[in-house]
Design an enzyme around this catalytic site. Structure first.
Site, PDB file in Angstrom:
ATOM      1  N   ASP A  95      37.655 -52.961  34.126  1.00 20.19           N
ATOM      2  CA  ASP A  95      36.441 -52.434  34.765  1.00 20.19           C
ATOM      3  C   ASP A  95      36.328 -50.946  34.446  1.00 20.19           C
ATOM      4  O   ASP A  95      37.327 -50.299  34.108  1.00 20.19           O
ATOM      5  CB  ASP A  95      36.486 -52.643  36.280  1.00 20.19           C
ATOM      6  N   SER A  96      35.125 -50.427  34.602  1.00 13.79           N
ATOM      7  CA  SER A  96      34.905 -48.996  34.397  1.00 13.79           C
ATOM      8  C   SER A  96      35.677 -48.174  35.433  1.00 13.79           C
ATOM      9  O   SER A  96      35.924 -46.989  35.211  1.00 13.79           O
ATOM     10  CB  SER A  96      33.411 -48.703  34.504  1.00 13.79           C
ATOM     11  N   CYS A 126      33.427 -55.820  34.733  1.00 12.60           N
ATOM     12  CA  CYS A 126      32.320 -54.872  34.904  1.00 12.60           C
ATOM     13  C   CYS A 126      31.023 -55.476  34.349  1.00 12.60           C
ATOM     14  O   CYS A 126      30.991 -55.936  33.198  1.00 12.60           O
ATOM     15  CB  CYS A 126      32.688 -53.608  34.137  1.00 12.60           C
ATOM     16  N   GLU A 174      31.651 -45.720  46.529  1.00 10.62           N
ATOM     17  CA  GLU A 174      32.811 -44.924  46.070  1.00 10.62           C
ATOM     18  C   GLU A 174      33.099 -43.763  47.007  1.00 10.62           C
ATOM     19  O   GLU A 174      34.223 -43.278  47.055  1.00 10.62           O
ATOM     20  CB  GLU A 174      32.581 -44.443  44.636  1.00 10.62           C
ATOM     21  N   CYS A 179      26.522 -56.243  40.274  1.00 12.01           N
ATOM     22  CA  CYS A 179      27.364 -55.058  40.107  1.00 12.01           C
ATOM     23  C   CYS A 179      28.612 -55.236  40.970  1.00 12.01           C
ATOM     24  O   CYS A 179      28.519 -55.732  42.101  1.00 12.01           O
ATOM     25  CB  CYS A 179      26.604 -53.804  40.538  1.00 12.01           C
ATOM     26  N   HIS A 231      30.365 -53.349  42.718  1.00 12.80           N
ATOM     27  CA  HIS A 231      30.480 -52.631  43.991  1.00 12.80           C
ATOM     28  C   HIS A 231      29.659 -53.252  45.125  1.00 12.80           C
ATOM     29  O   HIS A 231      29.937 -53.002  46.295  1.00 12.80           O
ATOM     30  CB  HIS A 231      29.993 -51.195  43.838  1.00 12.80           C
TER      31      HIS A 231
HETATM   32  N1  DGL Z   1      31.487 -51.690  37.372  1.00 12.82           N
HETATM   33  C1  DGL Z   1      30.106 -51.304  37.169  1.00 12.82           C
HETATM   34  C2  DGL Z   1      29.235 -52.559  37.108  1.00 12.82           C
HETATM   35  O1  DGL Z   1      29.585 -53.619  37.592  1.00 12.82           O
HETATM   36  C3  DGL Z   1      29.607 -50.373  38.250  1.00 12.82           C
HETATM   37  C4  DGL Z   1      30.202 -48.993  38.176  1.00 12.82           C
HETATM   38  C5  DGL Z   1      29.778 -48.215  36.956  1.00 12.82           C
HETATM   39  O2  DGL Z   1      28.566 -47.907  36.802  1.00 12.82           O
HETATM   40  O3  DGL Z   1      30.648 -47.902  36.156  1.00 12.82           O
HETATM   41  O4  DGL Z   1      28.154 -52.509  36.556  1.00 12.82           O
END
Ligand code: DGL
Length: 279
Positions: free
Chosen positions: A16-17, A79, A164, A198, A200
């Protein structure tokens, strides 16, 4: 072929990012607890949601290559932004050079597969990062599987920072949750199913449910991705045999270890130890 890749079985990689993929990882571990996992969060360079195609692709390819070098034969892009912007290119352009027998899977397809059975009006909504919305990956995938379903999308740039900064349950979150839900439903009042596209957004679910009209189905991805992975391993015994099973999970971050452990507690109900890694 990358000569640093070992052929011995290894953990399943989850990329993940940043922290968000922990929501996906925890559901995968619930469904498949026996396997070993490596989680890699590119916290030093997140968010990805506002970055260009080329950059998300380059960063994601670096992370996938590193997970392969760490012994993973199968990598899940937890992600959405990376799944939307990098998965296809990696599958088509890079896998055969790295190792034709390794696999990279994303989170979009497993999510999309369930929508056809959930929407009665055939009108669905997508809430996601600006990058995922701009990629149009969700509407394109949905059109392939369910050509009669209409999709309206809306980017929610404030939702990731709310989570976050540990404000998901704070009063400030209510404003932005109502704002984006109202904007989406103003585009199409026939929507009866909303995809939270997403990593989050499951942390905002309580408030999303509070403000969304009662009849609307809200789809979160963790369980869907976990079930899809279970099915994949069942259908691919050759890959299953390359995934080790000691029930372990190792966490890596490209940022500081202290920072990751502290913020990871927002996403996981356990204390974890984490190692720094450079990509
Ligand atoms: N993990 C990213 C997503 O699911 C969200 C966080 C980011 O923008 O890096 O799109």
């Amino acid at each position: 072929m990358n000569h640093r890749l070992s052929s011995i079985p290894g953990p399943i990689g989850v990329f993940d990012s940043g922290y968000g993929g922990l929501t996906i990882l925890s559901k995968i571990r619930e469904a498949l607890p026996a396997y070993d996992y490596i989680y890699l969060g590119d916290n030093a360079r997140n968010p990805y949601g506002t970055r260009s195609f080329q950059i998300v692709y380059e960063f994601t390819l670096q992370a996938v290559t590193r997970l392969f070098e760490l012994g993973c034969h199968l990598v899940i892009l937890g992600c959405n932004t990376a799944s939307a912007k990098a998965l296809r290119s990696i599958q088509i352009n890079d896998l055969h050079q790295l190792d034709v027998n390794r696999r990279v899977l994303g989170v979009i397809r497993p999510t999309v597969e369930c929508v056809g059975g959930l929407t009665a009006t055939r009108h669905i909504g997508l809430l996601a990062t600006p990058g995922t919305v701009k990629s149009e990956s969700y509407p394109l995938e949905i059109k392939k599987l369910f050509p009669d379903v209409q999709v309206n999308s809306l980017a929610c740039p404030m939702w990731v920072p709310l989570v976050e900064n540990n404000e998901a349950d704070g009063d400030g979150a209510d404003y932005f949750i109502r704002k984006y839900l109202d904007e989406l439903l103003a585009k199409d009042d026939k929507i009866d199913t909303i995809i939270l596209g997403c990593t989050h957004y499951p942390l905002l679910l309580k408030k999303i449910r509070k403000y969304a009209p009662q009849h609307i189905n809200i789809i979160t991805q963790g369980e869907l991705v976990a079930e899809s992975l279970k099915d994949y391993l069942h259908r691919h015994p050759e890959m299953d045999a390359k995934c080790t099973r000691n029930g372990t999970c190792i966490y890596y971050t490209t940022e500081s270890e202290e920072k990751f452990s502290e913020s990871a507690s927002i996403f996981l109900n356990e204390l974890i130890s984490v190692k720094h890694i450079d990509l």
